[in-house]
Every structure is written in structure tokens, then in C-alpha cells.
Design a protein around this motif. Structure first.
Motif, PDB file in Angstrom:
ATOM      1  N   GLN A 140       0.839  -1.202   0.000  1.00 45.78           N
ATOM      2  CA  GLN A 140       0.000   0.000   0.000  1.00 45.78           C
ATOM      3  C   GLN A 140       0.864   1.238   0.000  1.00 45.78           C
ATOM      4  N   SER A 141       0.430   2.190  -0.702  1.00 44.86           N
ATOM      5  CA  SER A 141       1.197   3.443  -0.680  1.00 44.86           C
ATOM      6  C   SER A 141       0.335   4.525  -0.049  1.00 44.86           C
ATOM      7  N   LEU A 142       1.031   5.464   0.501  1.00 48.67           N
ATOM      8  CA  LEU A 142       0.323   6.602   1.085  1.00 48.67           C
ATOM      9  C   LEU A 142      -0.400   7.361  -0.017  1.00 48.67           C
ATOM     10  N   ASN A 143      -1.508   7.823   0.351  1.00 51.99           N
ATOM     11  CA  ASN A 143      -2.283   8.475  -0.688  1.00 51.99           C
ATOM     12  C   ASN A 143      -1.912   9.932  -0.810  1.00 51.99           C
ATOM     13  N   MET A 144      -0.633  10.145  -1.118  1.00 50.64           N
ATOM     14  CA  MET A 144      -0.210  11.531  -1.251  1.00 50.64           C
ATOM     15  C   MET A 144      -0.439  12.006  -2.675  1.00 50.64           C
ATOM     16  N   ASN A 145      -0.660  13.236  -2.767  1.00 55.67           N
ATOM     17  CA  ASN A 145      -0.811  13.798  -4.098  1.00 55.67           C
ATOM     18  C   ASN A 145       0.559  14.048  -4.680  1.00 55.67           C
ATOM     19  N   GLU A 146       0.883  13.271  -5.672  1.00 59.25           N
ATOM     20  CA  GLU A 146       2.199  13.459  -6.250  1.00 59.25           C
ATOM     21  C   GLU A 146       2.176  14.652  -7.180  1.00 59.25           C
ATOM     22  N   PRO A 147       3.221  15.427  -7.113  1.00 64.36           N
ATOM     23  CA  PRO A 147       3.297  16.553  -8.052  1.00 64.36           C
ATOM     24  C   PRO A 147       3.396  16.046  -9.492  1.00 64.36           C
ATOM     25  N   ASN A 148       2.989  16.866 -10.389  1.00 59.95           N
ATOM     26  CA  ASN A 148       2.974  16.419 -11.784  1.00 59.95           C
ATOM     27  C   ASN A 148       4.354  16.345 -12.383  1.00 59.95           C
ATOM     28  N   TRP A 149       5.264  17.158 -11.858  1.00 56.96           N
ATOM     29  CA  TRP A 149       6.537  17.250 -12.524  1.00 56.96           C
ATOM     30  C   TRP A 149       7.499  16.111 -12.130  1.00 56.96           C
ATOM     31  N   LEU A 150       6.974  15.184 -11.313  1.00 55.18           N
ATOM     32  CA  LEU A 150       7.859  14.102 -10.865  1.00 55.18           C
ATOM     33  C   LEU A 150       8.488  13.353 -12.027  1.00 55.18           C
ATOM     34  N   HIS A 151       7.603  12.910 -12.944  1.00 55.06           N
ATOM     35  CA  HIS A 151       8.111  12.050 -14.011  1.00 55.06           C
ATOM     36  C   HIS A 151       9.023  12.798 -14.966  1.00 55.06           C
ATOM     37  N   SER A 152       8.623  14.042 -15.276  1.00 53.02           N
ATOM     38  CA  SER A 152       9.432  14.774 -16.253  1.00 53.02           C
ATOM     39  C   SER A 152      10.812  15.085 -15.701  1.00 53.02           C
ATOM     40  N   VAL A 153      10.846  15.421 -14.426  1.00 51.68           N
ATOM     41  CA  VAL A 153      12.160  15.683 -13.814  1.00 51.68           C
ATOM     42  C   VAL A 153      13.011  14.436 -13.865  1.00 51.68           C
ATOM     43  N   ALA A 154      12.378  13.292 -13.554  1.00 47.73           N
ATOM     44  CA  ALA A 154      13.136  12.040 -13.537  1.00 47.73           C
ATOM     45  C   ALA A 154      13.708  11.731 -14.913  1.00 47.73           C
ATOM     46  N   ILE A 155      12.911  11.998 -15.949  1.00 46.15           N
ATOM     47  CA  ILE A 155      13.400  11.672 -17.285  1.00 46.15           C
ATOM     48  C   ILE A 155      14.481  12.639 -17.723  1.00 46.15           C
ATOM     49  N   ALA A 156      14.317  13.894 -17.316  1.00 40.91           N
ATOM     50  CA  ALA A 156      15.244  14.916 -17.797  1.00 40.91           C
ATOM     51  C   ALA A 156      16.582  14.874 -17.099  1.00 40.91           C
ATOM     52  N   THR A 157      16.660  14.260 -15.917  1.00 43.28           N
ATOM     53  CA  THR A 157      17.889  14.334 -15.118  1.00 43.28           C
ATOM     54  C   THR A 157      19.132  13.862 -15.857  1.00 43.28           C
ATOM     55  N   PRO A 158      19.115  12.694 -16.519  1.00 44.60           N
ATOM     56  CA  PRO A 158      20.357  12.290 -17.173  1.00 44.60           C
ATOM     57  C   PRO A 158      20.815  13.286 -18.223  1.00 44.60           C
ATOM     58  N   PHE A 159      19.862  13.895 -18.902  1.00 49.39           N
ATOM     59  CA  PHE A 159      20.261  14.857 -19.939  1.00 49.39           C
ATOM     60  C   PHE A 159      20.930  16.061 -19.322  1.00 49.39           C
ATOM     61  N   VAL A 160      20.402  16.490 -18.175  1.00 48.23           N
ATOM     62  CA  VAL A 160      21.047  17.598 -17.468  1.00 48.23           C
ATOM     63  C   VAL A 160      22.486  17.229 -17.147  1.00 48.23           C
ATOM     64  N   GLY A 161      22.644  15.994 -16.695  1.00 51.83           N
ATOM     65  CA  GLY A 161      23.982  15.548 -16.362  1.00 51.83           C
ATOM     66  C   GLY A 161      24.906  15.541 -17.564  1.00 51.83           C
ATOM     67  N   ILE A 162      24.369  15.102 -18.711  1.00 54.17           N
ATOM     68  CA  ILE A 162      25.198  15.039 -19.916  1.00 54.17           C
ATOM     69  C   ILE A 162      25.636  16.439 -20.316  1.00 54.17           C
ATOM     70  N   VAL A 163      24.701  17.353 -20.280  1.00 49.84           N
ATOM     71  CA  VAL A 163      25.034  18.722 -20.679  1.00 49.84           C
ATOM     72  C   VAL A 163      26.078  19.301 -19.761  1.00 49.84           C
ATOM     73  N   PHE A 164      25.886  19.078 -18.445  1.00 46.17           N
ATOM     74  CA  PHE A 164      26.846  19.578 -17.474  1.00 46.17           C
ATOM     75  C   PHE A 164      28.247  19.036 -17.742  1.00 46.17           C
ATOM     76  N   SER A 165      28.329  17.701 -17.954  1.00 42.84           N
ATOM     77  CA  SER A 165      29.652  17.117 -18.151  1.00 42.84           C
ATOM     78  C   SER A 165      30.259  17.573 -19.473  1.00 42.84           C
ATOM     79  N   TRP A 166      29.399  17.827 -20.457  1.00 50.59           N
ATOM     80  CA  TRP A 166      29.931  18.235 -21.747  1.00 50.59           C
ATOM     81  C   TRP A 166      30.784  19.478 -21.593  1.00 50.59           C
ATOM     82  N   PHE A 167      30.298  20.384 -20.755  1.00 52.95           N
ATOM     83  CA  PHE A 167      31.057  21.607 -20.598  1.00 52.95           C
ATOM     84  C   PHE A 167      32.123  21.483 -19.518  1.00 52.95           C
TER      85      PHE A 167
END
Lengths: 201, 640, 102
Positions: free
Chosen positions: B500-527
Motif C-alpha cells: 500500500q502506498s500513502l495516498n499523497m498527491n504526487e506533483p505532476n513534474w515528478l516524471h518529467s524531472v526524472a526523465i530529464a535528469t540524465p540529460f542535465v547531467g550530460i550537458v553539465f559534463s559536456w562543458f
């Protein structure tokens, strides 16, 4: 010798007085024997001690024993001593030969204290034992002469006499064998052994 | 329902093939040629893989569970005239199915690679024998239906790990690394054994299914007994899976040959801890605080390993810390109650980590055993095949969309926010961990493959087809692994209870942030790491490549000081005590009696002077004492 | 005529015996040890004579004769050994004889 009870000197008759005097002499002479430095002097003191003891024997009513003491003990055994010392050079002056590291001092307290204590202890005990009442009762005044001794020797103690003769024989042979000079042997094998080892005991 | 006995036999014989191969290889040793030994070991693996597919197939077709009893090992008699039977029996359900497919499948590919990689080693048969023995132990571990048999497999993999890390035992460093691995995991094993004892004492049996059932009937959530048992089992898992605080052995275990690192320390053994927690989910679900600990341990290891990986200069150690970090992800998901997600990540991680390790091995071989990153460079042009494969592996590691890693990692992160035993804080940790992952992956890639070549000698890339075949297979699996997600989910749903999970209201940006994180990392390391990736001829003598680490970098490189900490806390006091007890106090007690006898002997010996006068004095003294005693007796007699 | 009390004779014998005993223990020269032994034997003889005289029997003197014989034999053998010792060790220190060979 007038042995009457009339002449009492110091509460003792002359017999007893002589006994005590010669006993004292024997004791003093023995002391000089064991503390002597010179061998021959010590032997002579031993002779004196034996003579004094012979006097004691005589006064105790055993003239035969007194005679034997003088003739055999002082006259044969100690003379044997003297001869051995003379002929084989055994009587060194102790001070010349001190194999131990400490020098030979007879006045060395540490040397004497232990044995003296043991001896004094023994002595006191013996005296206590002797002073018990059983022994005190016996007083005797009769002389036992040679005849009585002879009867006993050829009677009940015959076997002892024979065994004593064995002993003397054994001593004779042993003395001869041990005192042999080196290099003299009866058989060839012993000779070879002697040549190798340079003598044997 | 009727279970075909043929499948039962296949299941029963599953671990037997590599076992027979092990025995033959050990017996005949050096008399076997390379061809024969390779055929024997790879053939056994093929048989095992085929068997595992057969039984898995049967599983999905007919029944959710398969089990086969082989024989009764022993019985433990309880006080009330009942006894717990410990059997050798294998139990196959969805979880074991995932595990055996990973073990045999990846194991087969790694065996093929190893046959080509270790071809010139003179102890080739011993190596393949140990690898087969490892597979046997791992299969027993995952197929065991009771905890004692699982412990047997557990110890077996520990043994094989020791043997394989120290395979080149002539080098002292390898042996020390093997010893360290064994001892550190032993600490965990002891905790686990105590947990087993407690389980038996509380529940009276050690059969896993019965345990999970009776645990839920006997205890409620939050009881004391499951708390301690779960904690002890966690100790065992932490040791085997190289998590905090028992993680120090894994970087040093890279002293073994690369196939060993791939098989044991990436794909299979280090996942044993994850398997244990997943298996004993019944106990763990009764102790939510322990699940919280699991999640936090996983998160901290994740971050710690990520930071350490940023400072490494050895390519294999980067991958080791990366493994540590990814297993932290699995622990995190288990702690959050997302059991199936964690197991799925285990599977995909096995794919791409094995790929990464094996490719790294091929690269190291081509560079004449050069492992230092700062001495590599520009391998993109010189070793294109290996570069592409490595890039595929890194893509999966960073969880870029489309790769298998993406599906598994997103599945984990999605369940963190609203989990009972995890929460938003852990979600942030996971995101930061993903960022670190992408940064160190890019750093690794730039240093090794891009930039100016710093390795001037001739390269000798391996031309073995077996090698390339196995690597390609692993790459394919890593890329398409995401399609297994549904099947895995289905098969595992029967094993794990839904949390069972707590019935918290998850923010909408959870998934997008999770997907975008590696790209942020790539860009950071590129420079940030641009100096590494520039093909500028003048940069060869740049200070960046000289590898002069600052104290902070050095601290991170050495695993954030844990080695030094344990050395100070544990090793040094123990050595001090051992030195103190150099003469062995119990031995001294015994020697005391010998000493006493010697003293008495000396005292008595001094009375044997050999001197006549001494003996005469002794006689006189004895007479005196005798007379005294007699005198005392007579006095007392007279007095009485 | 009163004779000497037996206890006094025995005391004399004890004193002579202990003097000889001390001499045996203290002196290092083997010859002196032999002489001290003679003193001891003599003391024993005194004791026997005294006892025989106290009990008015000749057995004491017979025993004394046997003791004398013993002393003679012992002196003979002892002196012979002494001669060997002098030859071998060039000295008469009895402490040289404190080790067993081999």
C-alpha cells in the motif's frame, strides 16, 4: 695404686679423677686433630688421643681393651698412616694447595658454624638419651680381664672372628691392588690398556 | 494439478550440469586442452540455460509454482516432538525464474567471453572450473526452498568469489583483496546466520514459504521479533551486496580477472542480497522501520558510490563503484516496497553492467593491460567496435529513454515518492544519484574514448569471434531489455504482495524531472569535462591529464575514507591485541606448570652436589631431625 | 672402689663422636677426613667398652675388637685409594671427586 675411698680429691676418688683428666685430654687432642694444618702433627695428636682413651679403658676395668688400643690402634693403624704419608707424599701443607677459589682458612666462621651446630645438636640429644634413668642405675666396679674376652671370642663369637679375618683379607688385597704403581700388570691385555689410558684405577 | 514429471527432473538437474563440469575440470586439470575445457564448461552452461528456459516456459504455461524434492538433508528436532525437515528441494516461482534466467543466460555469455579472454592463461581449466562452481552455488541459492540450503549457496558463492578474485594468487595484492572480500562478507554472513537462528527459534521451521505464512499469522506489523530478524538478514544482504557499511571489499575485488568482475561482482553475486530481501519480503513487510533502513542504506550507498566514482582513475574501479551505486538503487526500491521494480532493475543491470565490464576487459586487453584512464584517450577512432558497445552500456546505465535501464530505473523512481517506508527525501536522493551517474559516465567516456590519444603503443584488439559474439549479444539484450518489463511484472506479481502506498498527491513534474535528469547531467559534463574530450594536440601535457589529485579527490578516490576508518577502528586494535597476546596467555598458563616443575627440579638438583662432605652432613642432619621427632613423641607419651 | 658412671662414659663417647663428625664434614683434605673417621670409630669403641663394663660382660670388649678390625681394614683400603687419588689428581681435595664420569 692406693684406691681407697679415704683419699677423696674434689669429692672424687683418684680413679674417677684420672678418668676425667684423660677424657679431657682425649677431647682436646681430638680437637687439635680436626683443626690441624700439618698432617703429621694431626696424626700425632691422634696418637695422644688414642693413648688417653686407652687410659680411660683401663680405668673402666677393661685392661685387655686398653692394651689392644695401644698396640693395634695406635701402634699399627696410625703407624700405617704415617708410613703412607711418608712414602707417598700425601701430607702436603694445606696452605700450599688450595684448589678452591677461597683460600683455606680454618678460622673461617662460615665453614665451621654449620657442622658445629649439627654436631652440638647430636651431642645434646645423645646426652639427653644417656641421662635417662635406665642408664644411671648401672654402676660397676669389676675388672674384665683377657681371659673372659678370650673365652667369648672362641665361643659364641667364633663366626665373627672368622668374618673379621675375611674382612682383613679383603682389605689386604684391595690395598695391594689399589696402591699399585702404574705400569705394572699381570697380563698383556692389561698392559696394552695401561699404555693407552695411561694407568687405571 | 498435474505437473509433468519431466519438468521436475529438468528443474532438479539444473544445477547438476555445471557441477559435473566443475568436477571433471578439477579432476583432469591441465591434461585438458583449451578446446576441451571450453567445450565442457560452455556446454554445461548451455545445458543449464536451455533447462532454465524449459522450466520457465512450463511455469508460465501451467502453474505459478514448480517445486521438486530431491532428498531429505536432515531434521531438526524441536522440543514438542515435532521436527523441522530440512530438505534439498528446489522451488521455482516468478522471482526464482527471473534469477535463474539472469544467472544462466548472462552466465553463458560471460563464459563464452571468458573462454576467449583467458585463452592464453596457463590455469585456464582451473578458471573455468571455478566459474562453473560459482554458477552451481548461485543456482542453489536462488532455487533453494529453505533458508539452510540458501545459506549453503550463499557461502558457496562467497567461496567462489574468494577463489576467483585471488585467481592470480602469485600476486600478493590479489590474495589480500580476496581475503578482504571474504572477511567483510563473512561479517554479513554471521549476522544472517544469527537471523536464521532467531527465525528458527521463533517460528520453528526454515522453509521459506512456511516462514512467510506463519510470520504474518504470528506477528503484526511493528512487532519486535521481525524487527530484529529483518535487521540481521539485512546485515547479511549488506555484506554480500557491498552496501554501506560493508562495501569496502568491492573496489578491491577488481583485482580479479575481468570476466570474474562481470559475472560475480556485477551480475550475480552482488545481487544475492537483493534476492534475499525480496525472498523474505514477508518478514520485512512486518518491520517497516527496517524497510526504511534498507531504503536509506540504499540511498546513501548510491550517493557515496557516485561521488567516489567521480574521482577514480582506474576504469574497472569506476565500474565497481557504479555497481555499488546501482545496487543501492535496488535496495532503495526494496526498501520502498517496490519489490518487482527492484528485481527488474536487477535484471537489466545484469545486462548492461556485464556488457560494460566485458567491453572494458576487451579494451584493457587491447591496451596491454593498461587500466589507468588518464593514460587512455582517443579510443573512439582506434577501437570503434568496443567504443560503440561501451557507449550502449553507458546509455543504459544513465537510463536514457528507450534503453532497458530507463524502464527499470523509472519504475523504481516512480514508486518512491508516495511509498510508506520511503518518501520525498529519498526521491530527491534518487534523482541526485541519477545525476551523479550520468556525470561519472560521461567523464569515463570522455577520458577513455574521446580526446587526444595518450596511449602511444600499438593496440592489439582481440580478433576472437567468440568474444565479439558474446559482447554483441549482451548489447542487444541491454537495448531491448525493456520489452521484458510486462512479463516480469506479471510473473513477479504472484510472488510479492502489493504494497500500500500513502495516498499523497504526487506533483505532476515528478516524471518529467526524472526523465530529464540524465540529460542535465550530460550537458553539465559536456562543458565541465571539455578538456577531456577535446582533440587538441597541445593539450597532451595539460595538467588535467597528469592526474595529480587534490586531497579531496584522493579522499573520494579511496572510497571516502571507509578503508581508513575500518583500519583505525577494527584492524589496528585487533592487531594490537594480537601483538599483546603474542605469547598466548593460555599457553603461558600451561607453561606455568612446566616452569614450576623446573623450579622444583632446580631446587632438588642443588642437593645433588656430588660432594661427600655434603652428603655426610645431610645424614647427620637427618639423624638429628629423626631423634628430635622421636624425642617429641616420647616426651608426649611420657607426659600423657 | 666406685667405677665411672655409665652415663659419663657415654657422654665422653658422644663428645668424641661429634668432634669426629665435625671433622669429617668440615675438612677438605681426604687424609684429615680419614683421621676424623678414626676418631669417630674410636668413640664408638669407648661406648662399647663402657657398656660392657656397666653390664659386667666381656661382650663389649669383643665388639671393640671387631671395631678395631674394621678400622684396620678400612684404613688400609682408604689409604690405598688416597694414593691413587694423589697420583691421578695431584691433590687430596675431596671436592674433586664430586662428578660421575660419563
Amino acid at each position: 695404686m692406693n684406691l681407697s675411698t679415704n683419699h677423696l680429691i674434689m669429692g672424687l676418688n683418684p680413679l674417677q679423677l684420672m678418668f676425667y683428666f684423660s677424657a679431657a685430654l682425649a677431647i682436646v687432642a681430638s680437637l687439635k686433630v680436626i683443626t690441624g694444618k700439618n698432617t703429621v702433627h694431626a696424626l700425632l695428636y691422634l696418637v695422644v688421643s688414642l693413648l688417653a682413651v686407652a687410659v680411660c679403658f683401663y680405668l673402666m676395668g677393661a685392661p685387655f681393651a686398653a692394651g689392644l688400643e695401644i698396640i693395634v690402634y695406635a701402634g699399627a693403624i696410625l703407624v700405617l698412616f704415617v708410613f703412607a704419608i711418608m712414602m707417598f707424599g700425601l701430607g702436603q701443607d694445606e696452605t700450599l694447595n688450595a684448589p678452591k677459589s677461597h683460600s683455606f682458612r680454618l678460622s673461617n666462621f662460615n665453614l665451621w658454624v654449620g657442622p658445629s651446630l649439627i654436631a652440638i645438636l647430636l651431642l645434646t640429644e645423645l646426652i639427653f638419651a644417656i641421662e635417662s634413668s635406665l642408664v644411671q642405675e648401672k654402676l660397676t666396679s669389676h675388672i674384665i680381664d683377657a681371659k673372659q674376652v678370650g673365652i667369648l671370642l672362641y665361643g659364641p663369637y667364633l663366626l665373627a672372628v672368622e668374618i673379621a679375618s675375611f674382612l682383613l683379607l679383603a682389605g689386604l688385597i684391595a690395598g695391594y691392588h689399589f696402591a699399585k704403581p702404574e705400569g705394572i700388570s699381570l697380563d698383556q691385555k692389561g698392559l696394552d690398556q695401561q699404555k693407552e689410558t695411561g694407568g687405571h684405577l | 494439478m498435474m505437473i509433468p514429471s519431466a519438468t521436475e527432473n529438468v528443474l532438479a538437474l539444473l544445477p547438476l550440469h555445471p557441477l559435473i563440469s566443475f568436477l571433471l575440470l578439477i579432476t583432469f586439470g591441465k591434461r585438458l586442452s583449451w578446446h576441451m575445457a571450453a567445450t565442457l564448461s560452455i556446454g554445461a552452461m548451455v545445458l543449464s540455460t536451455v533447462s532454465s528456459f524449459i522450466v520457465i516456459n512450463q511455469l508460465s504455461l501451467q502453474s505459478p509454482v514448480l517445486s521438486v524434492d530431491l532428498w531429505n538433508w536432515f531434521e531438526l528436532n524441536l522440543t514438542n516432538s515435532s521436527s523441522a525437515k530440512i530438505n534439498i528441494s528446489f522451488y521455482l516461482d516468478g522471482l526464482s525464474a527471473v534469477m535463474i534466467s539472469v544467472v544462466t543466460g548472462i552466465g553463458l555469455l560471460i563464459h563464452i567471453f571468458a573462454a576467449a579472454y583467458m585463452k592464453d592463461d596457463e590455469n585456464f581449466t582451473r578458471f573455468m572450473a571455478y566459474m562453473n562452481l560459482f554458477i552451481v552455488a548461485m543456482l542453489i541459492l536462488v532455487l533453494a526452498d529453505n533458508l539452510v540450503l540458501l545459506y549453503l549457496g550463499w557461502e558457496g558463492v562467497g567461496l567462489c568469489s574468494f577463489l576467483l578474485i585471488g585467481f592470480w594468487y602469485q600476486e600478493r595484492a590479489n590474495v589480500l583483496a580476496a581475503r578482504k572480500a571474504f572477511i567483510v562478507t563473512r561479517v554479513g554472513d554471521t549476522a544472517m546466520a544469527i537471523g536464521l537462528f532467531m527465525l528458527f527459534k521463533e517460528l520453528g521451521q526454515l522453509n521459506i514459504n512456511d516462514l512467510n505464512e506463519s510470520a504474518s499469522t504470528l506477528w503484526v506489523v511493528g512487532d519486535e521479533a521481525p524487527y530484529w530478524i529483518a535487521l540481521l538478514l539485512l546485515g547479511g544482504a549488506v555484506g554480500k551486496s557491498a552496501q554501506l557499511p560493508l562495501q569496502t571489499w568491492l573496489p578491491d575485488a577488481m583485482a580479479g580477472p575481468t570476466p570474474v568482475s562481470a559475472l560475480i561482482h556485477a551480475a550475480t553475486m552482488v545481487t544475492a542480497g537483493v534476492y534475499l530481501i525480496a525472498r523474505m519480503n514477508g518478514i520485512f513487510l512486518l518491520a517497516p522501520e527496517v524497510m526504511n533502513y534498507v531504503a536509506w542504506l540504499g540511498a546513501s550507498t548510491l550517493l557515496l558510490a557516485g561521488v567516489a566514482a567521480l574521482a577514480q582513475n582506474d576504469i574497472k574501479r569506476v565500474l565497481a563503484y557504479s555497481t555499488m551505486s546501482q545496487i543501492g538503487y535496488m535496495m532503495l526500491s526494496l526498501g520502498a516496497g517496490a519489490f518487482s521494480a527492484g528485481v527488474f532493475h536487477l535484471m537489466t543491470h545484469a545486462f548492461f553492467k556485464a556488457l560494460l565490464f566485458l567491453t572494458a576487459g576487451a579494451i584493457i586487453l587491447a591496451l596491454h593491460h593498461q587500466q589507468n584512464l588518464f593514460k587512455m584517450g582517443g579510443l573512439l577512432k582506434r577501437l570503434p567496435f568496443e567504443t560503440v558497445l561501451f557507449a550502449i552500456g553507458l546509455v543504459c546505465l544513465m537510463a536514457l529513454p528507450g534503453s532497458s535501464g530507463f524502464f527499470s530505473k523509472e519504475a523504481i523512481i516512480a514508486q518512491l515518492w508516495s511509498s510508506n517506508t520511503a518518501g520525498p527525501l529519498l526521491w530527491y536522493c534518487a534523482i541526485f544519484g541519477a545525476l551523479l551517474t550520468s556525470i561519472y559516465s560521461c567523464r569515463l567516456f570522455f577520458l577513455a574514448f574521446m580526446g587526444e590519444r595518450r596511449f602511444d603503443h600499438e593496440l592489439q584488439p582481440s580478433s576472437s569471434r567468440l568474444l565479439k559474439l558474446s559482447l554483441i549479444a549482451l548489447a542487444v539484450l541491454s537495448l531491448i531489455g525493456g520489452i521484458f518489463a510486462n512479463t516480469i511484472e506479471q510473473s513477479l506479481s504472484g510472488v510479492f504482495p502489493s504494497v500500500q502506498s500513502l495516498n499523497m498527491n504526487e506533483p505532476n513534474w515528478l516524471h518529467s524531472v526524472a526523465i530529464a535528469t540524465p540529460f542535465v547531467g550530460i550537458v553539465f559534463s559536456w562543458f565541465y569535462f571539455s578538456t577531456y574530450r577535446n582533440s587538441n594536440h597541445g593539450n597532451l601535457n595539460n595538467a588535467a591529464f597528469q592526474d595529480k589529485p587534490t586531497p579531496l579527490v584522493m579522499f573520494c578516490r579511496q572510497g571516502l575514507g571507509f578503508d581508513q576508518l575500518y583500519d583505525l577502528l577494527l584492524v589496528k586494535p585487533y592487531c594490537y591485541l594480537a601483538r599483546l597476546n603474542r605469547k598466548d596467555i593460555f599457553d603461558q598458563l600451561i607453561m606455568f606448570s612446566a616452569w614450576y616443575v623446573c623450579i622444583c627440579h632446580d631446587v632438588f638438583k642443588s642437593s645433588q652436589t656430588g660432594k661427600l662432605r655434603w652428603y655426610a652432613a645431610a645424614i647427620g642432619l637427618a639423624t638429628a631431625l629423626l631423634l628430635i621427632s622421636l624425642g617429641i613423641e616420647s616426651f608426649s607419651l611420657e607426659a600423657s | 672402689m666406685s667405677a665411672i658412671p655409665l652415663s659419663h662414659v657415654l657422654i665422653l663417647a658422644s663428645i668424641l663422636f661429634s668432634i669426629g663428625f665435625v671433622g669429617v664434614i668440615v675438612r677438605k683434605n681426604t687424609l684429615f677426613i680419614l683421621m676424623s673417621l678414626e676418631v669417630m670409630l674410636n668413640a664408638v669403641g669407648v661406648a662399647f667398652i663402657g657398656a660392657g663394663s656397666a653390664w659386667q660382660q666381656a661382650d663389649g670388649q669383643v665388639m671393640f675388637i671387631l671395631v678395631l678390625t674394621l678400622a684396620a681394614a678400612e684404613v688400609a683400603v682408604g689409604l690405598a685409594l688416597l694414593i691413587q687419588m694423589q697420583r691421578r689428581f695431584k691433590s687430596l681435595d675431596i671436592d674433586l671427586l664430586s662428578k660421575l664420569k660419563g
